[in-house]
Design a protein around this motif. Structure first.
Motif, PDB file in Angstrom:
ATOM      1  N   ILE A   1      45.173  42.519  58.811  1.00 60.93           N
ATOM      2  CA  ILE A   1      45.707  42.504  57.433  1.00 60.93           C
ATOM      3  C   ILE A   1      45.500  40.619  57.145  1.00 60.93           C
ATOM      4  N   ARG A   2      44.838  40.303  55.927  1.00 60.06           N
ATOM      5  CA  ARG A   2      45.351  38.851  55.873  1.00 60.06           C
ATOM      6  C   ARG A   2      46.242  38.350  54.939  1.00 60.06           C
ATOM      7  N   HIS A   3      46.771  37.599  54.291  1.00 67.10           N
ATOM      8  CA  HIS A   3      48.115  37.392  53.523  1.00 67.10           C
ATOM      9  C   HIS A   3      48.355  36.293  53.787  1.00 67.10           C
TER      10      HIS A   3
ATOM     11  N   HIS B   1      37.574  23.635  67.229  1.00 69.29           N
ATOM     12  CA  HIS B   1      38.152  23.642  65.794  1.00 69.29           C
ATOM     13  C   HIS B   1      38.184  24.853  64.798  1.00 69.29           C
ATOM     14  N   PRO B   2      39.023  25.712  64.615  1.00 69.14           N
ATOM     15  CA  PRO B   2      39.013  27.227  64.638  1.00 69.14           C
ATOM     16  C   PRO B   2      38.039  27.602  63.155  1.00 69.14           C
ATOM     17  N   GLY B   3      37.561  26.516  61.824  1.00 73.31           N
ATOM     18  CA  GLY B   3      36.678  27.010  61.189  1.00 73.31           C
ATOM     19  C   GLY B   3      37.638  27.080  59.762  1.00 73.31           C
ATOM     20  N   PRO B   4      37.223  26.722  58.881  1.00 74.45           N
ATOM     21  CA  PRO B   4      35.977  26.186  58.063  1.00 74.45           C
ATOM     22  C   PRO B   4      36.082  25.402  58.630  1.00 74.45           C
ATOM     23  N   MET B   5      35.219  23.991  58.905  1.00 66.49           N
ATOM     24  CA  MET B   5      35.395  22.311  59.080  1.00 66.49           C
ATOM     25  C   MET B   5      35.137  21.615  58.332  1.00 66.49           C
TER      26      MET B   5
ATOM     27  N   GLU C   1      51.074  32.974  61.414  1.00 61.73           N
ATOM     28  CA  GLU C   1      50.947  33.214  62.445  1.00 61.73           C
ATOM     29  C   GLU C   1      49.304  33.883  62.108  1.00 61.73           C
ATOM     30  N   HIS C   2      48.854  33.301  63.214  1.00 59.43           N
ATOM     31  CA  HIS C   2      46.591  34.100  62.973  1.00 59.43           C
ATOM     32  C   HIS C   2      47.056  34.000  64.755  1.00 59.43           C
ATOM     33  N   PRO C   3      46.889  35.265  65.557  1.00 59.23           N
ATOM     34  CA  PRO C   3      47.413  35.382  66.772  1.00 59.23           C
ATOM     35  C   PRO C   3      45.876  35.741  68.137  1.00 59.23           C
ATOM     36  N   THR C   4      45.183  36.140  67.122  1.00 57.96           N
ATOM     37  CA  THR C   4      43.860  36.410  67.261  1.00 57.96           C
ATOM     38  C   THR C   4      43.251  35.156  67.200  1.00 57.96           C
ATOM     39  N   GLN C   5      43.257  34.348  66.549  1.00 53.62           N
ATOM     40  CA  GLN C   5      42.722  33.279  66.359  1.00 53.62           C
ATOM     41  C   GLN C   5      43.292  31.916  68.141  1.00 53.62           C
ATOM     42  N   ALA C   6      44.245  32.146  67.676  1.00 52.95           N
ATOM     43  CA  ALA C   6      44.984  31.524  69.528  1.00 52.95           C
ATOM     44  C   ALA C   6      44.460  31.956  70.902  1.00 52.95           C
TER      45      ALA C   6
ATOM     46  N   THR D   1      35.482  33.592  56.102  1.00 52.39           N
ATOM     47  CA  THR D   1      34.475  34.080  56.920  1.00 52.39           C
ATOM     48  C   THR D   1      34.590  34.699  57.825  1.00 52.39           C
ATOM     49  N   ARG D   2      34.579  34.045  58.918  1.00 54.01           N
ATOM     50  CA  ARG D   2      34.311  34.537  60.010  1.00 54.01           C
ATOM     51  C   ARG D   2      35.158  35.157  60.514  1.00 54.01           C
ATOM     52  N   THR D   3      36.734  35.422  60.000  1.00 50.28           N
ATOM     53  CA  THR D   3      37.414  36.057  60.177  1.00 50.28           C
ATOM     54  C   THR D   3      37.180  37.648  60.147  1.00 50.28           C
ATOM     55  N   LEU D   4      37.476  38.084  58.821  1.00 46.97           N
ATOM     56  CA  LEU D   4      36.525  39.006  58.248  1.00 46.97           C
ATOM     57  C   LEU D   4      35.322  39.531  58.960  1.00 46.97           C
TER      58      LEU D   4
ATOM     59  N   SER E   1      49.436  25.594  59.321  1.00 49.53           N
ATOM     60  CA  SER E   1      48.839  25.666  59.552  1.00 49.53           C
ATOM     61  C   SER E   1      49.510  26.405  60.705  1.00 49.53           C
ATOM     62  N   ARG E   2      49.097  28.227  60.528  1.00 51.92           N
ATOM     63  CA  ARG E   2      49.370  29.440  61.056  1.00 51.92           C
ATOM     64  C   ARG E   2      48.254  29.350  62.466  1.00 51.92           C
ATOM     65  N   VAL E   3      46.931  28.700  62.641  1.00 54.13           N
ATOM     66  CA  VAL E   3      46.607  29.035  63.726  1.00 54.13           C
ATOM     67  C   VAL E   3      47.112  27.687  64.591  1.00 54.13           C
TER      68      VAL E   3
ATOM     69  N   LEU F   1      42.453  20.272  63.125  1.00 50.64           N
ATOM     70  CA  LEU F   1      42.270  21.752  62.570  1.00 50.64           C
ATOM     71  C   LEU F   1      42.055  21.385  60.279  1.00 50.64           C
ATOM     72  N   ARG F   2      41.846  21.508  59.675  1.00 43.57           N
ATOM     73  CA  ARG F   2      41.733  21.068  58.443  1.00 43.57           C
ATOM     74  C   ARG F   2      43.086  21.056  57.801  1.00 43.57           C
ATOM     75  N   LEU F   3      42.228  20.036  56.049  1.00 46.17           N
ATOM     76  CA  LEU F   3      43.632  19.820  55.999  1.00 46.17           C
ATOM     77  C   LEU F   3      44.193  21.273  55.147  1.00 46.17           C
ATOM     78  N   GLN F   4      44.826  21.878  54.974  1.00 49.24           N
ATOM     79  CA  GLN F   4      45.232  23.340  54.214  1.00 49.24           C
ATOM     80  C   GLN F   4      44.987  22.622  52.733  1.00 49.24           C
ATOM     81  N   THR F   5      44.291  22.206  51.428  1.00 47.39           N
ATOM     82  CA  THR F   5      44.355  22.200  50.644  1.00 47.39           C
ATOM     83  C   THR F   5      45.093  23.271  49.798  1.00 47.39           C
TER      84      THR F   5
HETATM   85  C1  NCD Z   1      41.849  29.496  59.643  1.00 46.26           C
HETATM   86  C2  NCD Z   1      43.300  29.965  59.047  1.00 46.26           C
HETATM   87  O1  NCD Z   1      42.395  31.282  58.432  1.00 46.26           O
HETATM   88  O2  NCD Z   1      43.976  30.008  59.161  1.00 46.26           O
HETATM   89  N1  NCD Z   1      40.872  29.468  59.573  1.00 46.26           N
HETATM   90  C3  NCD Z   1      40.497  31.109  60.309  1.00 46.26           C
HETATM   91  O3  NCD Z   1      40.561  31.634  60.682  1.00 46.26           O
HETATM   92  N2  NCD Z   1      39.295  30.548  61.074  1.00 46.26           N
HETATM   93  C4  NCD Z   1      41.813  28.020  59.390  1.00 46.26           C
HETATM   94  C5  NCD Z   1      41.858  27.288  58.125  1.00 46.26           C
HETATM   95  O4  NCD Z   1      41.803  28.691  57.036  1.00 46.26           O
HETATM   96  O5  NCD Z   1      41.554  26.274  58.441  1.00 46.26           O
END
Ligand code: NCD
Length: 341
Positions: free
Chosen positions: A127-129, A289-293, A155-160, A77-80, A195-197, A249-253
């Motif tokens: 790219i998100r993959h 929190h990077p979201g989604p929460m 990794e998720h560099p722009t988040q960091a 959602t937010r990254t795109l 978590s890549r975050v 951070l969220r549980l990445q189920t």
């Molecule tokens: C994160 C992700 O996609 O890695 N979300 C994000 O980009 N804001 C964290 C997550 O999905 O929990």
């Protein structure tokens, strides 16, 4: 009003090597590839876009005529949205490719997808993959800059970067000097394993001088992560003691195969950030929190919404500025900006 020249006249840039030496990379695949001064350079560049974005008219033209493709093979959602807004505010033509509607579903390999995107003469590909290393694989096949919007557990560099910018802004607002994060203790708690975050933040925060504590149940902590210089904790109360910042951070189920936690309720009991638990951190600790929460699981609403402590919505705001800075800097060579070709 932010001037619409190239940003190389940025006074903050005087601390950095000049021209291409300030950021000699074609792609942004991970924080692990960046030097400390390159991180600081991107943060300084983004600062101007923060101000630009706070104006009512926020349409620039630096990237006019350029095509940015957002190729998202995973939900977002937010990254795109923020990459799309960032590209559009810079004047680029932005096209979003969703995997669900693409030939990926018809069995096309990632390399064929990359070759196809390249043939369309994109000027930047985001790219998100779901696979770690996918961004690099695509970067190796195309002629334009590639930006990693999250690859698997890697990794998720722009988040960091946006997290660092939001944190810096909050520290400056409190009158603290925040050129870097020396002396700051940051506790990151949650599903560190998937978590890549967490990985990108660990690298970024340490590069900026912070002490990073990672906290998770043993099953959700990557083995050997101590080697990256983090303090490893399984007891959340202890991990919080005196922390200046708490990042949840969220549980990445969706990445879990099998049972990693007994139940969300039990997880919340041991690892959820409640108001009571935040009391173990320093008196004015910031909450991120990077979201989604998942409210009520890793974080309680009364903590997530604390007006003086939570900077979660600031993180979202900074996301657009960071992505504008990354797109603008990485396309300088293509746009023939002096000193960057
Ligand atoms: C994160 C992700 O996609 O890695 N979300 C994000 O980009 N804001 C964290 C997550 O999905 O929990």
């Amino acid at each position: 009003m932010a001037s619409m020249t190239t940003r190389s006249d940025n006074p903050a840039s005087s601390r950095f090597p000049v021209g291409r030496q300030a950021f000699p990379h074609r792609d942004l695949t991970g924080i692990g590839r960046l030097q400390r001064h390159e991180i600081l350079f991107l943060l300084a560049e983004a600062q101007q876009w923060v101000e630009f974005n706070r104006q009512s008219a926020k349409h620039g033209d630096l990237l006019t005529g350029l095509t940015v493709i957002n190729a998202f093979f995973e939900n977002s959602t937010r990254t795109l949205l923020s990459f799309e807004i960032a590209g559009k505010r810079l004047g680029a033509d932005v096209v979003n490719m969703h995997a669900a509607q693409s030939s990926v579903k018809k069995g096309e390999t990632l390399i064929d997808t990359a070759i196809t995107l390249n043939a369309m003469r994109a000027d930047a590909i985001v790219i998100r993959h779901g696979s770690s290393g996918a961004t690099q694989l695509i970067a190796d096949q195309v002629d334009c800059p590639v930006l990693n919007a999250g690859d698997g557990q890697h990794e998720h560099p722009t988040q960091a970067l946006l997290d660092a910018l939001a944190l810096r802004e909050a520290l400056v607002a409190r009158g603290q000097s925040a050129d870097d994060f020396t002396g700051l203790t940051i506790t990151i708690c949650g599903d560190i394993l998937h978590s890549r975050v967490a990985r990108s933040n660990l690298l970024c925060l340490q590069a900026l001088g912070a002490t990073v504590r990672l906290c998770a149940p043993p099953a959700l902590m990557p083995t050997g992560i101590e080697a990256m210089g983090a303090e490893v904790h399984h007891d959340f109360d202890a991990a919080l003691k005196g922390a200046d910042v708490v990042m949840m951070l969220r549980l990445q189920t969706e990445r879990m195969s099998g049972q990693f936690i007994p139940s969300p309720r039990e997880y919340h009991h041991l690892y959820g950030l409640t108001k009571r638990r935040l009391g173990y951190a320093s008196g004015d600790a910031l909450v991120m929190h990077p979201g989604p929460m998942n409210r009520g699981v890793e974080i309680d609403s009364d903590v997530a919404d604390m007006i003086d402590r939570s900077i979660i919505t600031r993180q979202v705001e900074m996301g657009v500025a960071i992505r504008m800075a990354c797109l603008e800097v990485l396309t300088r060579a293509r746009r023939g900006v002096k000193g960057w070709s």
